[in-house]
Motif scaffolding. Structure first.
Motif, PDB file in Angstrom:
ATOM      1  N   MET A  98      19.911  42.109   4.703  1.00  0.00           N
ATOM      2  CA  MET A  98      19.557  43.116   3.697  1.00  0.00           C
ATOM      3  C   MET A  98      20.434  42.943   2.460  1.00  0.00           C
ATOM      4  SD  MET A  98      19.642  47.268   4.079  1.00  0.00           S
ATOM      5  CE  MET A  98      19.262  48.320   2.680  1.00  0.00           C
ATOM      6  N   THR A  99      19.807  42.923   1.313  1.00  0.00           N
ATOM      7  CA  THR A  99      20.543  42.760   0.063  1.00  0.00           C
ATOM      8  C   THR A  99      21.124  44.099  -0.389  1.00  0.00           C
ATOM      9  OG1 THR A  99      19.142  40.926  -0.617  1.00  0.00           O
ATOM     10  CG2 THR A  99      20.370  42.061  -2.346  1.00  0.00           C
ATOM     11  N   GLU A 100      22.406  44.077  -0.787  1.00  0.00           N
ATOM     12  CA  GLU A 100      23.067  45.290  -1.257  1.00  0.00           C
ATOM     13  C   GLU A 100      23.687  45.035  -2.627  1.00  0.00           C
ATOM     14  OE1 GLU A 100      25.860  46.850   1.494  1.00  0.00           O
ATOM     15  OE2 GLU A 100      24.475  46.836   3.196  1.00  0.00           O
ATOM     16  N   GLU A 101      23.685  46.068  -3.451  1.00  0.00           N
ATOM     17  CA  GLU A 101      24.329  45.982  -4.751  1.00  0.00           C
ATOM     18  C   GLU A 101      25.842  45.935  -4.570  1.00  0.00           C
ATOM     19  OE1 GLU A 101      24.590  48.501  -8.966  1.00  0.00           O
ATOM     20  OE2 GLU A 101      23.376  49.226  -7.277  1.00  0.00           O
ATOM     21  N   ILE A 102      26.501  45.080  -5.346  1.00  0.00           N
ATOM     22  CA  ILE A 102      27.960  45.008  -5.312  1.00  0.00           C
ATOM     23  C   ILE A 102      28.514  46.155  -6.146  1.00  0.00           C
ATOM     24  CG2 ILE A 102      29.968  43.627  -5.969  1.00  0.00           C
ATOM     25  CD1 ILE A 102      28.283  41.134  -5.409  1.00  0.00           C
ATOM     26  N   ARG A 103      29.302  46.996  -5.494  1.00  0.00           N
ATOM     27  CA  ARG A 103      29.864  48.181  -6.138  1.00  0.00           C
ATOM     28  C   ARG A 103      31.386  48.137  -6.097  1.00  0.00           C
ATOM     29  NH1 ARG A 103      25.937  52.258  -6.611  1.00  0.00           N
ATOM     30  NH2 ARG A 103      23.969  51.799  -5.533  1.00  0.00           N
ATOM     31  N   SER A 104      32.007  49.167  -6.638  1.00  0.00           N
ATOM     32  CA  SER A 104      33.466  49.207  -6.742  1.00  0.00           C
ATOM     33  C   SER A 104      34.152  48.988  -5.404  1.00  0.00           C
ATOM     34  CB  SER A 104      33.911  50.546  -7.336  1.00  0.00           C
ATOM     35  OG  SER A 104      35.317  50.634  -7.379  1.00  0.00           O
ATOM     36  N   ALA A 105      33.614  49.602  -4.345  1.00  0.00           N
ATOM     37  CA  ALA A 105      34.269  49.542  -3.040  1.00  0.00           C
ATOM     38  C   ALA A 105      33.776  48.395  -2.162  1.00  0.00           C
ATOM     39  CB  ALA A 105      34.076  50.870  -2.306  1.00  0.00           C
ATOM     40  N   THR A 106      32.909  47.535  -2.685  1.00  0.00           N
ATOM     41  CA  THR A 106      32.353  46.446  -1.887  1.00  0.00           C
ATOM     42  C   THR A 106      33.442  45.467  -1.454  1.00  0.00           C
ATOM     43  OG1 THR A 106      30.213  46.567  -3.009  1.00  0.00           O
ATOM     44  CG2 THR A 106      30.751  44.501  -1.907  1.00  0.00           C
ATOM     45  N   VAL A 107      33.432  45.126  -0.172  1.00  0.00           N
ATOM     46  CA  VAL A 107      34.325  44.097   0.362  1.00  0.00           C
ATOM     47  C   VAL A 107      33.443  43.029   1.001  1.00  0.00           C
ATOM     48  CG1 VAL A 107      36.191  43.545   1.950  1.00  0.00           C
ATOM     49  CG2 VAL A 107      36.174  45.760   0.761  1.00  0.00           C
ATOM     50  N   LEU A 108      33.393  41.864   0.400  1.00  0.00           N
ATOM     51  CA  LEU A 108      32.534  40.782   0.876  1.00  0.00           C
ATOM     52  C   LEU A 108      33.250  39.965   1.948  1.00  0.00           C
ATOM     53  CD1 LEU A 108      31.024  39.643  -2.544  1.00  0.00           C
ATOM     54  CD2 LEU A 108      30.054  41.228  -0.864  1.00  0.00           C
ATOM     55  N   PRO A 109      32.484  39.194   2.740  1.00  0.00           N
ATOM     56  CA  PRO A 109      33.093  38.441   3.839  1.00  0.00           C
ATOM     57  C   PRO A 109      34.155  37.452   3.362  1.00  0.00           C
ATOM     58  CG  PRO A 109      30.709  38.522   4.087  1.00  0.00           C
ATOM     59  CD  PRO A 109      31.006  39.063   2.728  1.00  0.00           C
TER      60      PRO A 109
ATOM     61  N   LEU B 120      29.078  30.565 -11.986  1.00  0.00           N
ATOM     62  CA  LEU B 120      28.671  31.647 -12.884  1.00  0.00           C
ATOM     63  C   LEU B 120      27.182  31.572 -13.194  1.00  0.00           C
ATOM     64  CD1 LEU B 120      31.685  31.681 -15.389  1.00  0.00           C
ATOM     65  CD2 LEU B 120      31.183  33.336 -13.556  1.00  0.00           C
ATOM     66  N   PRO B 121      26.546  32.714 -13.508  1.00  0.00           N
ATOM     67  CA  PRO B 121      27.114  34.069 -13.542  1.00  0.00           C
ATOM     68  C   PRO B 121      27.312  34.655 -12.140  1.00  0.00           C
ATOM     69  CG  PRO B 121      24.779  34.163 -13.982  1.00  0.00           C
ATOM     70  CD  PRO B 121      25.123  32.710 -13.899  1.00  0.00           C
ATOM     71  N   LEU B 122      28.287  35.536 -12.029  1.00  0.00           N
ATOM     72  CA  LEU B 122      28.538  36.175 -10.734  1.00  0.00           C
ATOM     73  C   LEU B 122      27.346  37.058 -10.358  1.00  0.00           C
ATOM     74  CD1 LEU B 122      32.270  37.249 -11.148  1.00  0.00           C
ATOM     75  CD2 LEU B 122      31.365  35.308  -9.854  1.00  0.00           C
ATOM     76  N   PRO B 123      26.920  36.999  -9.099  1.00  0.00           N
ATOM     77  CA  PRO B 123      25.802  37.846  -8.689  1.00  0.00           C
ATOM     78  C   PRO B 123      26.187  39.316  -8.656  1.00  0.00           C
ATOM     79  CG  PRO B 123      26.763  36.720  -6.810  1.00  0.00           C
ATOM     80  CD  PRO B 123      27.430  36.149  -8.017  1.00  0.00           C
ATOM     81  N   THR B 124      25.202  40.153  -8.768  1.00  0.00           N
ATOM     82  CA  THR B 124      25.423  41.606  -8.698  1.00  0.00           C
ATOM     83  C   THR B 124      24.998  42.191  -7.359  1.00  0.00           C
ATOM     84  OG1 THR B 124      23.271  42.017  -9.699  1.00  0.00           O
ATOM     85  CG2 THR B 124      25.164  41.862 -11.179  1.00  0.00           C
ATOM     86  N   THR B 125      24.432  41.321  -6.500  1.00  0.00           N
ATOM     87  CA  THR B 125      24.026  41.758  -5.168  1.00  0.00           C
ATOM     88  C   THR B 125      24.527  40.760  -4.123  1.00  0.00           C
ATOM     89  OG1 THR B 125      21.904  40.583  -5.309  1.00  0.00           O
ATOM     90  CG2 THR B 125      21.931  42.907  -6.017  1.00  0.00           C
ATOM     91  N   TRP B 126      24.557  41.193  -2.869  1.00  0.00           N
ATOM     92  CA  TRP B 126      24.965  40.354  -1.752  1.00  0.00           C
ATOM     93  C   TRP B 126      24.088  40.672  -0.539  1.00  0.00           C
ATOM     94  CZ3 TRP B 126      28.156  36.319  -1.174  1.00  0.00           C
ATOM     95  CH2 TRP B 126      28.486  35.925   0.144  1.00  0.00           C
ATOM     96  N   PRO B 127      23.621  39.680   0.241  1.00  0.00           N
ATOM     97  CA  PRO B 127      23.889  38.260   0.002  1.00  0.00           C
ATOM     98  C   PRO B 127      22.937  37.689  -1.038  1.00  0.00           C
ATOM     99  CG  PRO B 127      22.614  38.539   1.996  1.00  0.00           C
ATOM    100  CD  PRO B 127      22.902  39.912   1.483  1.00  0.00           C
TER     101      PRO B 127
END
Length: 237
Positions: free
Chosen positions: A1-12, A230-237
């Motif tokens: 599931m794709t999620e928006e990268i937000r302030s509190a996002t911690v990626l793998p 670049l550019p950095l994505p705004t969603t993950w994955p």
């Protein structure tokens, strides 16, 4: 599931609590964050804002660099508390050294980088951390230094001028609305390093609050360490 990268996002990432031993015998606490499935292409050694004003290894830009850049840009992120500084990770031994003794803390971090074979190290200094980078960074085999909101309170003109012709890159990122050093004055002060890369950020403030400001800072970092992603994505994955 794709999620928006937000302030509190911690990626793998592969995250490890670490300890650094300074040349004067102190133990500092920190964390190393590595890409989960790739070798890092470069290393970011983070030097946090002023301890006496609440700066620590979890100051938000540094925390977000560790949370995102291993996954988004294959960058290793090393962050730690300067001497005498506490965070949820723990407390580093010692007491505030006015930017001088913190040079020994940087030496400990760079010894860790060398011992673990981390590639192409860059310094990322923010506010007080820029003073530590400018005063002591030339002593170490770094590619260069990225300076966020440099106040130039503790760095002498001679220390700054020593970067000229050093062969190390110096990237100066100055917010338009900084509390201490704004772009026009910063251009004058950094003129002693003709080869410096100067970035004035329209609307930026000293603390880089807000997701837009965070993305701008992280983009400037990645543009130097791994521009191909670049550019950095705004969603993950």
């Amino acid at each position: 599931m794709t999620e928006e990268i937000r302030s509190a996002t911690v990626l793998p990432a592969v995250r490890s609590d670490i300890e650094l031993r300074t040349p004067d015998g102190l133990t500092l606490v920190g964390e190393l964050s590595l890409p989960e499935s790739h070798d890092p292409v470069a290393t970011l050694v983070c030097l946090h804002p002023l301890p006496t004003a609440g700066g620590y290894m979890d100051s938000h830009i540094i925390r977000k660099a560790a949370a995102r850049l291993p996954a988004l840009a294959d960058i290793a992120v090393l962050r730690f508390n300067f001497r005498g500084v506490s965070s949820p990770r723990g407390t580093s031994e010692g007491s505030f050294g006015e930017g001088e003794l913190e040079g020994l803390d940087l030496s400990a971090a760079m010894a860790f980088v060398a011992e673990h074979g981390l590639p192409d190290p860059w310094l990322l200094g923010w506010s007080f951390g820029t003073e530590v980078a400018l005063k002591h960074g030339l002593e170490h085999p770094v590619v260069g230094a990225i300076l966020l909101s440099p106040p130039l309170h503790r760095t002498t003109t001679d220390e700054l001028a020593a970067w000229a012709g050093s062969g190390k890159r110096l990237v100066v990122v100055v917010p338009e609305l900084d509390d201490y050093l704004r772009p026009p004055e910063a251009l004058e002060r950094f003129a002693v390093v003709p080869e410096r890369e100067f970035v004035a950020v329209e609307g930026g403030k000293h603390l880089w609050v807000g997701e837009n400001q965070t993305v701008r800072v992280l983009t400037e970092i990645v543009a130097r360490l791994n521009p191909a992603v670049l550019p950095l994505p705004t969603t993950w994955p």
